[in-house]
Design an enzyme around this catalytic site. Structure first.
Site, mmCIF file in Angstrom:
data_model
loop_
_atom_site.group_PDB
_atom_site.id
_atom_site.type_symbol
_atom_site.label_atom_id
_atom_site.label_comp_id
_atom_site.label_asym_id
_atom_site.label_seq_id
_atom_site.Cartn_x
_atom_site.Cartn_y
_atom_site.Cartn_z
ATOM 1 N N ARG A 74 -0.931 -1.401 11.452
ATOM 2 C CA ARG A 74 -0.591 -0.254 11.744
ATOM 3 C C ARG A 74 -1.696 0.383 12.441
ATOM 4 N NH1 ARG A 74 1.875 2.123 6.406
ATOM 5 N NH2 ARG A 74 2.778 3.625 8.203
ATOM 6 N N TYR A 108 8.100 0.718 4.620
ATOM 7 C CA TYR A 108 8.093 1.050 3.343
ATOM 8 C C TYR A 108 9.450 0.442 2.671
ATOM 9 C CZ TYR A 108 4.332 4.047 4.514
ATOM 10 O OH TYR A 108 3.173 4.456 4.971
ATOM 11 N N HIS A 110 0.156 -3.097 -1.318
ATOM 12 C CA HIS A 110 0.826 -2.158 -0.190
ATOM 13 C C HIS A 110 2.210 -2.767 0.154
ATOM 14 C CE1 HIS A 110 -2.926 -0.136 0.143
ATOM 15 N NE2 HIS A 110 -3.507 -1.060 0.039
ATOM 16 N N GLU A 159 -4.528 -4.633 -5.763
ATOM 17 C CA GLU A 159 -4.228 -3.694 -4.863
ATOM 18 C C GLU A 159 -2.836 -4.119 -4.042
ATOM 19 O OE1 GLU A 159 -7.410 -2.249 -2.304
ATOM 20 O OE2 GLU A 159 -5.849 -2.034 -0.655
ATOM 21 N N ASP A 172 -14.880 3.795 -7.010
ATOM 22 C CA ASP A 172 -15.899 3.457 -8.323
ATOM 23 C C ASP A 172 -15.130 3.338 -9.629
ATOM 24 O OD1 ASP A 172 -18.091 3.832 -6.465
ATOM 25 O OD2 ASP A 172 -18.444 5.847 -6.898
ATOM 26 N N PRO A 213 -0.198 8.697 -3.829
ATOM 27 C CA PRO A 213 0.521 9.876 -3.281
ATOM 28 C C PRO A 213 1.550 9.608 -2.272
ATOM 29 C CG PRO A 213 -1.642 9.431 -2.657
ATOM 30 C CD PRO A 213 -1.559 8.735 -3.514
ATOM 31 N N ASN A 214 2.644 10.223 -2.343
ATOM 32 C CA ASN A 214 3.758 10.163 -1.301
ATOM 33 C C ASN A 214 4.648 8.984 -1.782
ATOM 34 O OD1 ASN A 214 3.534 12.572 0.105
ATOM 35 N ND2 ASN A 214 1.664 11.411 0.845
ATOM 36 N N ALA A 248 -2.712 6.377 0.568
ATOM 37 C CA ALA A 248 -3.409 7.004 1.578
ATOM 38 C C ALA A 248 -5.032 6.902 1.107
ATOM 39 C CB ALA A 248 -3.138 8.340 2.214
ATOM 40 N N SER A 306 3.649 -1.628 2.896
ATOM 41 C CA SER A 306 3.666 -2.244 4.625
ATOM 42 C C SER A 306 2.484 -3.148 4.778
ATOM 43 C CB SER A 306 3.414 -0.915 5.335
ATOM 44 O OG SER A 306 2.166 -0.281 4.836
ATOM 45 N N HIS A 356 -7.725 4.383 1.843
ATOM 46 C CA HIS A 356 -8.328 4.191 3.144
ATOM 47 C C HIS A 356 -9.815 5.218 3.058
ATOM 48 C CE1 HIS A 356 -4.889 2.201 4.603
ATOM 49 N NE2 HIS A 356 -4.189 3.290 4.301
ATOM 50 N N ASN A 388 -1.447 0.803 -6.253
ATOM 51 C CA ASN A 388 -1.100 0.974 -4.573
ATOM 52 C C ASN A 388 -1.625 2.691 -4.634
ATOM 53 O OD1 ASN A 388 -0.237 1.782 -2.162
ATOM 54 N ND2 ASN A 388 1.737 1.160 -2.458
ATOM 55 N N ARG A 402 11.053 7.890 3.083
ATOM 56 C CA ARG A 402 9.676 7.529 3.992
ATOM 57 C C ARG A 402 10.243 6.616 5.066
ATOM 58 N NH1 ARG A 402 4.180 6.918 1.022
ATOM 59 N NH2 ARG A 402 3.370 7.399 3.297
#
Ligand code: DQA
Length: 154
Positions: A114, A30, A107, A105, A94, A17-18, A84, A109, A87, A81, A25
């Site tokens: 952070r 980013y 990211h 995985e 799962d 998302p985003n 959010a 940033s 977290h 990625n 952003r």
């Protein structure tokens, strides 16, 4: 790994998302690239490694899960990625756990430098590897990591 049998390596990339809003952003976290430019960079890198990419971006957890489930036998590895969802999504965790292929995985940033809530990744432990904090290079590194990993396994 299929490449040794004359077929091409297939990697699924999912942006959470985003990430469709990259470019709008926080650039200090980013980077400057829009999602289209990031994907073009990844396609170029993948082309040089003879990797075929399927790239998706979803804002919803359900679509991320459905695509991972559907594609699980159609790719050799996944770069994810979860944004959010990293977290707090035990549901995505799962799903990763049931996949027959390795997941990296990524990211853009550095989630460890952070806000406190970003320091926790509930998905990391079921991934083969985690790469963070290198902006678009996090994804590029993930491509190379999986390329080496799949070749070693073959
Ligand atoms: C992110 C980090 C997450 O904390 C955040 O929610 C994102 C992007 C990253 O790529 O740095 O949307 O996954």
């Amino acid at each position: 790994m299929p490449e040794s049998k004359g077929t091409i390596m297939k990697i699924l990339i999912i942006h959470g998302p985003n990430l469709n809003m990259l470019g709008h952003r926080d650039k200090s976290q980013y980077g400057n690239l829009t999602l289209d430019k990031l994907n073009a960079l990844l396609r170029k890198e993948a082309g040089a490694l003879n990797i075929e990419l399927s790239i998706y971006q979803f804002n919803s957890e359900e679509k991320i899960i459905r695509t991972l489930q559907r594609q699980r036998n159609r790719c050799d590895a996944v770069i994810l990625n979860p944004a959010a969802y990293t977290h707090y999504s035990y549901a995505i965790r799962d799903t990763i756990e049931l996949l027959p292929v390795p997941v990296v995985e990524v990211h853009l940033s550095n989630i460890y430098e952070r806000e406190d809530f970003r320091r926790i990744s509930v998905t990391k432990d079921v991934c083969l590897h985690q790469i963070y904090g290198k902006k678009e290079q996090s994804y590029v590194e993930a491509l190379h990591f999986l390329y080496d990993h799949l070749r070693e396994k073959s």
